[in-house]
Design an enzyme around this catalytic site. Structure first.
Site, mmCIF file in Angstrom:
data_model
loop_
_atom_site.group_PDB
_atom_site.id
_atom_site.type_symbol
_atom_site.label_atom_id
_atom_site.label_comp_id
_atom_site.label_asym_id
_atom_site.label_seq_id
_atom_site.Cartn_x
_atom_site.Cartn_y
_atom_site.Cartn_z
ATOM 1 N N SER A 1 0.839 -1.197 0.000
ATOM 2 C CA SER A 1 0.000 0.000 0.000
ATOM 3 C C SER A 1 0.881 1.258 0.000
ATOM 4 O O SER A 1 1.669 1.447 -0.924
ATOM 5 C CB SER A 1 -0.964 -0.054 1.188
ATOM 6 O OG SER A 1 -2.061 0.807 1.004
ATOM 7 N N HIS B 1 -7.324 -6.271 0.153
ATOM 8 C CA HIS B 1 -6.172 -5.371 0.222
ATOM 9 C C HIS B 1 -5.103 -5.876 1.186
ATOM 10 O O HIS B 1 -3.916 -5.655 0.973
ATOM 11 C CB HIS B 1 -6.651 -3.979 0.641
ATOM 12 C CG HIS B 1 -5.581 -2.942 0.645
ATOM 13 N ND1 HIS B 1 -4.817 -2.654 -0.470
ATOM 14 C CD2 HIS B 1 -5.125 -2.115 1.637
ATOM 15 C CE1 HIS B 1 -3.949 -1.691 -0.177
ATOM 16 N NE2 HIS B 1 -4.114 -1.356 1.092
#
Length: 256
Positions: free
Chosen positions: A84, A233
């Site tokens: 991320s 994610h």
């Protein structure tokens, strides 16, 4: 200033950078596994974990932080892995100093702008009265009023530490992170990177969708994409074994 870090194992260096609101502690388990046959450096990025707090927060300076840590540890060249926000940091570092990077691994993030989507988390964190709470469970109760995913609630609460007996405080620099959110969500630019790159994505995540793949390969000309089907994610924590195998295969030059 040198970023806080933790070294596991010996051998060729692999630097691992966490995502937004995270810390190196999030990577302890996988770090130990990667560290069985290489030297792993888990890193707290600026304004996170036990690293220094600073008013400036953007990918240019965060990439510089990383290469300064590499200099400090005597690593001219290394493999880089980032998730991320950490993925954007390692992309920027690789673009700025390609001769310092051997293999680049980016977990569930692309180089482009992303729309704002952390409002509930920021509202939750600022709702915690840091001067009055006495336990992490009290903080989690407050955060849960804004964030329904209990895994995320626990993840955020890990940012609390005992400043002194009976006094909790945030490890992260919450105010600067909030003020820098536009920078954190911004693109790293469109510079081309020609080094070996692996992008990992979770099929249930919308951070790297199919329509993004062509421009991704055009910017990262020697890139490949591996999809973890049953992950979102947080693919490294949701499917750690598959994540480990995919990264290890890439680092060891095996076909995915």
């Amino acid at each position: 200033m040198i970023l806080n870090h933790k070294i596991i194992g010996e051998g060729k260096p692999l630097y691992i950078l966490h995502g937004l609101f995270g810390s190196l502690d999030n990577w302890n388990s996988l770090g130990k596994k990667f560290g069985e046959d290489r030297r792993v450096i888990l890193v707290d990025q600026r304004n996170h974990g036990r690293s220094f707090h600073h008013e400036e927060m953007n990918y240019k300076v965060m990439a510089q932080d990383l290469t300064e840590l590499m200099d400090h540890l005597g690593d001219h060249r290394a493999d880089l892995l980032g998730h991320s926000m950490g993925g954007k940091t390692v992309m920027r570092a690789a673009i700025d100093q390609p001769n310092r990077v051997d293999r680049l691994i980016v977990a569930d993030i692309g180089p482009q702008d992303y729309p704002s989507h952390h409002e509930a988390i920021l509202e939750a964190l600022f709702a915690v009265d840091i001067d009055s709470i006495r336990t992490r469970s009290e903080a989690q109760t407050v955060i849960s009023e804004y964030v329904k995913d209990q895994g995320v609630v626990q993840f955020l609460a890990k940012n609390l530490y005992w400043k002194e007996k009976g006094v909790l405080s945030w490890k992260m620099n919450l105010h600067v992170i909030a003020e820098s959110m536009d920078e954190i969500l911004s693109t790293i630019g469109d510079d081309v990177y020609q080094g070996r790159t692996l992008f990992l994505r979770g099929r249930k995540s919308d951070y790297i969708i199919d329509s993004m793949l062509m421009p991704l390969h055009m910017q990262f000309t020697k890139s490949e994409v591996y999809t973890i089907e049953e992950a979102g994610h947080w693919l490294h924590s949701e499917r750690p074994e598959e994540f480990f195998d995919a990264v290890s295969g890439f680092l060891n030059n095996s076909a995915l």
